[in-house]
Write a protein that holds these residues in place. Structure first.
Motif, PDB file in Angstrom:
ATOM      1  N   PHE A   1       0.834  -1.203   0.000  1.00 27.82           N
ATOM      2  CA  PHE A   1       0.000   0.000   0.000  1.00 27.82           C
ATOM      3  C   PHE A   1       0.873   1.258   0.000  1.00 27.82           C
ATOM      4  O   PHE A   1       0.639   2.188  -0.776  1.00 27.82           O
ATOM      5  CB  PHE A   1      -0.936   0.012   1.210  1.00 27.82           C
ATOM      6  N   ILE A   3     -10.634  -5.279   0.230  1.00 31.23           N
ATOM      7  CA  ILE A   3      -9.576  -5.044  -0.745  1.00 31.23           C
ATOM      8  C   ILE A   3      -8.659  -6.261  -0.836  1.00 31.23           C
ATOM      9  O   ILE A   3      -8.172  -6.610  -1.903  1.00 31.23           O
ATOM     10  CB  ILE A   3      -8.760  -3.788  -0.350  1.00 31.23           C
ATOM     11  N   ASP A  22      -6.184   5.958   4.540  1.00 26.45           N
ATOM     12  CA  ASP A  22      -7.031   5.503   3.432  1.00 26.45           C
ATOM     13  C   ASP A  22      -7.551   4.093   3.645  1.00 26.45           C
ATOM     14  O   ASP A  22      -8.694   3.778   3.306  1.00 26.45           O
ATOM     15  CB  ASP A  22      -6.236   5.506   2.116  1.00 26.45           C
ATOM     16  N   VAL A  23      -6.689   3.219   4.167  1.00 28.72           N
ATOM     17  CA  VAL A  23      -6.981   1.784   4.260  1.00 28.72           C
ATOM     18  C   VAL A  23      -6.604   1.281   5.644  1.00 28.72           C
ATOM     19  O   VAL A  23      -5.602   1.696   6.222  1.00 28.72           O
ATOM     20  CB  VAL A  23      -6.188   1.006   3.177  1.00 28.72           C
ATOM     21  N   TRP A  72      -2.166   0.651  11.022  1.00 31.44           N
ATOM     22  CA  TRP A  72      -2.957   0.074   9.935  1.00 31.44           C
ATOM     23  C   TRP A  72      -3.967  -0.960  10.429  1.00 31.44           C
ATOM     24  O   TRP A  72      -4.959  -1.211   9.756  1.00 31.44           O
ATOM     25  CB  TRP A  72      -2.038  -0.632   8.930  1.00 31.44           C
ATOM     26  N   SER A  84      -2.366   4.694   5.868  1.00 33.40           N
ATOM     27  CA  SER A  84      -3.255   4.088   6.864  1.00 33.40           C
ATOM     28  C   SER A  84      -4.490   4.945   7.117  1.00 33.40           C
ATOM     29  O   SER A  84      -5.441   4.485   7.737  1.00 33.40           O
ATOM     30  CB  SER A  84      -2.504   3.845   8.173  1.00 33.40           C
ATOM     31  N   GLY A 131      -8.431  -6.300   4.425  1.00 29.90           N
ATOM     32  CA  GLY A 131      -8.156  -4.893   4.166  1.00 29.90           C
ATOM     33  C   GLY A 131      -9.435  -4.200   3.738  1.00 29.90           C
ATOM     34  O   GLY A 131     -10.245  -4.772   3.006  1.00 29.90           O
ATOM     35  N   VAL A 184      -0.760   4.707  -0.914  1.00 29.87           N
ATOM     36  CA  VAL A 184      -1.927   4.537  -0.044  1.00 29.87           C
ATOM     37  C   VAL A 184      -1.450   4.574   1.406  1.00 29.87           C
ATOM     38  O   VAL A 184      -0.441   3.954   1.753  1.00 29.87           O
ATOM     39  CB  VAL A 184      -2.642   3.202  -0.339  1.00 29.87           C
ATOM     40  N   ASP A 213     -11.335  -0.091   2.844  1.00 32.56           N
ATOM     41  CA  ASP A 213     -11.149   1.354   2.694  1.00 32.56           C
ATOM     42  C   ASP A 213     -11.897   2.045   3.832  1.00 32.56           C
ATOM     43  O   ASP A 213     -13.017   1.670   4.181  1.00 32.56           O
ATOM     44  CB  ASP A 213     -11.648   1.827   1.326  1.00 32.56           C
ATOM     45  N   ARG A 214     -11.241   3.010   4.421  1.00 36.82           N
ATOM     46  CA  ARG A 214     -11.798   3.651   5.624  1.00 36.82           C
ATOM     47  C   ARG A 214     -13.045   4.482   5.328  1.00 36.82           C
ATOM     48  O   ARG A 214     -13.801   4.788   6.248  1.00 36.82           O
ATOM     49  CB  ARG A 214     -10.727   4.465   6.332  1.00 36.82           C
TER      50      ARG A 214
END
Length: 199
Positions: A28, A172, A37-38, A141, A35, A162, A33, A164-165
């Motif tokens: 990521f 994911i 974001d995801v 994360w 933490s 995983g 990307v 997406d926040r």
């Protein structure tokens, strides 16, 4: 359909899961990307097994219950309770199981399972994984989420997904430990693997 997999075979310790999660977060970061974001939700099938035993669920129903509770995010708590009842789980046990899936911290989990013998090993692994995540530098994360069980029957320990926040996408990536899978395909000795897939 394309998928990127990473697996570690032959390592029984929780260090293997830490390495996998380090691989996920490194990927990521390499594509920009963060933490923010995801995130990666983490749970343990062993913990779920202990919770189910506490509520009187036999081992022979474990896989069916996992498949049902894996649908919680998609179908909601009421429908999940109904599916559990359809699978011959008592109404009281079904409601307690669904309520336990709302736990969001290791502390809450420890409070629920107490000193249950089935949960002791799983709790040790979970705490060790979160300590390793901090040491590796990806603690921001990961988060504990009791509702993550992964629907596939072969998972035996730590499982993770995983997400997406913003909550706009499906999982994911996802994976976990599957210690018995190679034996199903003829391995004469137990070989402990774990892994994940993107895609």
């Amino acid at each position: 359909h394309f998928q990127w997999n990473m697996d570690i075979v032959g390592e029984a310790s929780i260090a293997a899961e830490a390495e996998l999660l380090a691989g996920v977060t490194s990927f990521f970061k390499s594509v920009g990307v963060t933490s923010a974001d995801v995130g990666i939700k983490v749970n343990s099938r062993k913990v779920l097994a202990a919770i189910l035993k506490m509520y009187g669920i036999d081992d022979d129903k474990f896989e069916a219950v996992c498949v049902i509770v894996d649908k919680l995010d998609k179908i909601g708590p009421d429908e999940t309770v109904q599916l559990l009842r359809d699978a011959q789980v008592s109404d009281e046990a079904a409601r307690k199981i669904v309520a336990s899936l709302s736990l969001r911290s290791i502390g809450e989990l420890q409070e629920l399972v107490g000193e249950h013998p089935v949960a002791a090993d799983a709790m040790r692994e979970m705490k060790e994984l979160f300590a390793l995540a901090e040491a590796y530098g990806f603690g921001d994360w990961i988060l504990f989420d009791a509702s993550v069980v992964r629907g596939l029957a072969y998972y035996t320990g730590i499982v993770f997904e995983g997400f997406d926040r913003k909550g706009e996408l499906r999982a994911i990536c996802g994976g976990g430990r599957y210690d018995k899978l190679l034996s199903l395909y003829g391995s004469p000795t137990g070989v402990p693997p774990c892994g994940f897939g993107f895609g």
